[in-house]
Design an enzyme around this catalytic site. Structure first.
Site, short mmCIF file in Angstrom:
data_model
loop_
_atom_site.label_atom_id
_atom_site.label_comp_id
_atom_site.label_asym_id
_atom_site.label_seq_id
_atom_site.Cartn_x
_atom_site.Cartn_y
_atom_site.Cartn_z
N HIS A 1 -33.72 -20.20 -35.34
CA HIS A 1 -34.37 -19.00 -35.02
C HIS A 1 -33.80 -17.83 -36.19
O HIS A 1 -34.71 -16.86 -36.61
CB HIS A 1 -34.03 -18.29 -33.67
N HIS B 1 -29.99 -24.88 -32.81
CA HIS B 1 -31.23 -24.50 -32.29
C HIS B 1 -31.35 -22.79 -32.52
O HIS B 1 -32.26 -22.28 -33.17
CB HIS B 1 -31.26 -24.65 -30.73
N GLU B 2 -30.37 -22.15 -32.53
CA GLU B 2 -30.34 -20.54 -32.61
C GLU B 2 -30.31 -20.42 -34.01
O GLU B 2 -30.80 -19.59 -34.65
CB GLU B 2 -29.16 -20.10 -31.93
#
Length: 445
Positions: free
Chosen positions: A26, A22-23
């Site tokens: 980003h 998920h990170e």
């Protein structure tokens, strides 16, 4: 490996993979727009290892392996000067900032599709959707033991796992849906399941049980295990006896024994046919009545589930639309569940914390790669939906602030943002408290 350590291991694997990726979403989006990333860490806490890459990012491994984080350059006080100023997220166009915030949930959505695709290609062991017994609502609406479910509301259900989700979905909504079945004699016919006829007060967690459909693999063989001393069965049955009928009614599974005993009058004398060492025998006895309970004094020989009897698999090409379709449907179900958290107490009872996640992760991993991939897909999708909620501190909260900024033509005032952050933190803490409460309550039950 013990259940505790197995659960802990698979919790670390699950959160470590899903949160870190998920990170990473980003991270990649920020780098694509020339935004400076100060650190990308796998794990939380004090770094155990660091290395600065040629791209200027400090890569780290920390001591708490429950995910990770990305530290992106921001300029909330508007104090940076060039060339750092133009590399700060704060000074990028709104659409680029929105893409950075949305990239994490988007990564989780893509992972959900990928996990489901691999699961379908590998093949998921499961049970054929054959009905073992019917009670209550299912019996009233014409379902029979031996029915094989073919489709629910037009959607094919090749396995019991595929049948469970639409039953829960339509049950919670109290819909009336067509169910195509193949009867025990091979005839294909259509029946109706009217979930609006479920008993009043049925909670979301009890919907499937309340339908009265018992999967065939849930039927424990009617074989005697324990024989309790001082009960009517003590001098009649022995371990290994297989009960075949009670009062002339065939017994297919162990639960039917209790159903037959409870349905009779207290002083009724039962005629029980059973097989011992290949020899058919008959016993006549009365149940022992204790309050509202009717006891004959036997227990099942085994409560273990039988082995899977089918494998649901698709070709790599056919698995693509199937994975996309399942992701969309699971996404709708997840959004509906989140919406119901604020309207029904039964939905709030389903909120799970790390203890339940760890237990389910361990159970899924023990069933094989395909089942663990499905668990990862569901968790990844849940992370995407939760992070898109318009709550400050979450990605959806940042997107909400950007939407307000676009409408107003300027950002929210710092005091207003601080109030939003406080309310968001309060909501998150409350949800975490509810999750831990449900976890602990589940352990005590």
């Amino acid at each position: 490996m013990s259940t505790f350590f197995g659960s802990l291991l698979w919790l670390v694997v699950t959160l470590g993979v899903l949160v870190t990726l998920h990170e990473l979403g980003h991270f990649w989006m920020a780098r694509a727009f020339g935004i400076k990333v100060n650190r990308f860490s796998w794990g939380f806490g004090k770094p155990l290892w660091t290395r600065r890459g040629k791209d200027g990012v400090e890569y780290a491994i920390a001591g708490i392996p429950l995910g990770g984080y990305v530290a992106i350059l921001e300029d909330p006080d508007n104090t940076l000067v060039e060339p750092m100023r133009s590399q700060a997220l704060t000074h990028k166009p709104k659409w680029q900032r929105a893409c950075v915030f949305a990239a994490g949930p988007l990564m989780n959505l893509l992972l959900c599709v990928l996990f489901l695709w691999v699961m379908l290609v590998v093949g998921r062991p499961d049970y054929t959707p054959v009905v073992g017994d019917v009670r209550g609502l299912a019996a009233e609406q014409g379902f029979k033991p031996g029915d094989t479910l073919l489709s629910i509301d037009g959607d094919a259900v090749p396995t019991w796992n595929d049948a469970l989700m639409p039953i829960l979905r339509h049950g919670v909504a109290r819909d009336r849906v067509p169910v195509e079945v193949r009867t025990a004699d091979g005839t294909v016919t259509q029946r109706q399941m009217d979930f609006s006829a479920l008993p009043a007060g049925t909670s979301d967690a009890d919907v499937f049980a309340a339908t009265g459909l018992l999967p065939k693999h849930w039927l424990i063989p009617p074989v005697v295990g324990e024989v309790q001393a001082g009960t009517p069965a003590a001098n009649v049955f022995k371990r290994g006896d297989q009960i075949t009928s009670i009062d002339g009614k065939a017994i297919r599974g162990y639960p039917e024994i209790g159903t037959a005993i409870r349905a009779a009058a207290p002083e009724h004398t039962f005629e029980i046919n059973f097989v011992r060492d290949g020899q058919p025998l008959t016993a006549r006895l009365k149940a022992q009545v204790s309050g509202s309970s009717h006891i004959i004094g036997i227990g099942p020989a085994s409560t273990e589930s039988p082995p899977f009897d089918t494998v649901y698999a698709l070709s790599p090409l056919a698995a693509v639309p199937a994975a996309l379709k399942e992701t969309v449907q699971l996404g709708r179900d997840t959004v509906t569940l989140v919406m119901r958290l604020f309207s029904t107490s039964s939905a709030r009872e389903g909120v799970s914390g790390p203890i339940t996640i760890a237990r389910v992760a361990n159970e899924s991993a023990s069933q094989g790669l395909a089942w663990f991939l499905r668990f990862l897909a569901l968790m990844s999708l849940s992370l995407a939906v939760i992070n898109l909620m318009p709550v400050p501190f979450l990605d959806g909260g940042h997107l909400l602030y950007l939407a307000i900024e676009a409408v107003r033509g300027r950002p929210l005032e710092p005091n207003a943002m601080m109030v939003g952050q406080l309310l968001g933190a309060t909501l998150i803490v409350c949800l975490m408290g509810l999750a831990f409460y449900n976890d602990i309550l589940g352990l005590l039950r």
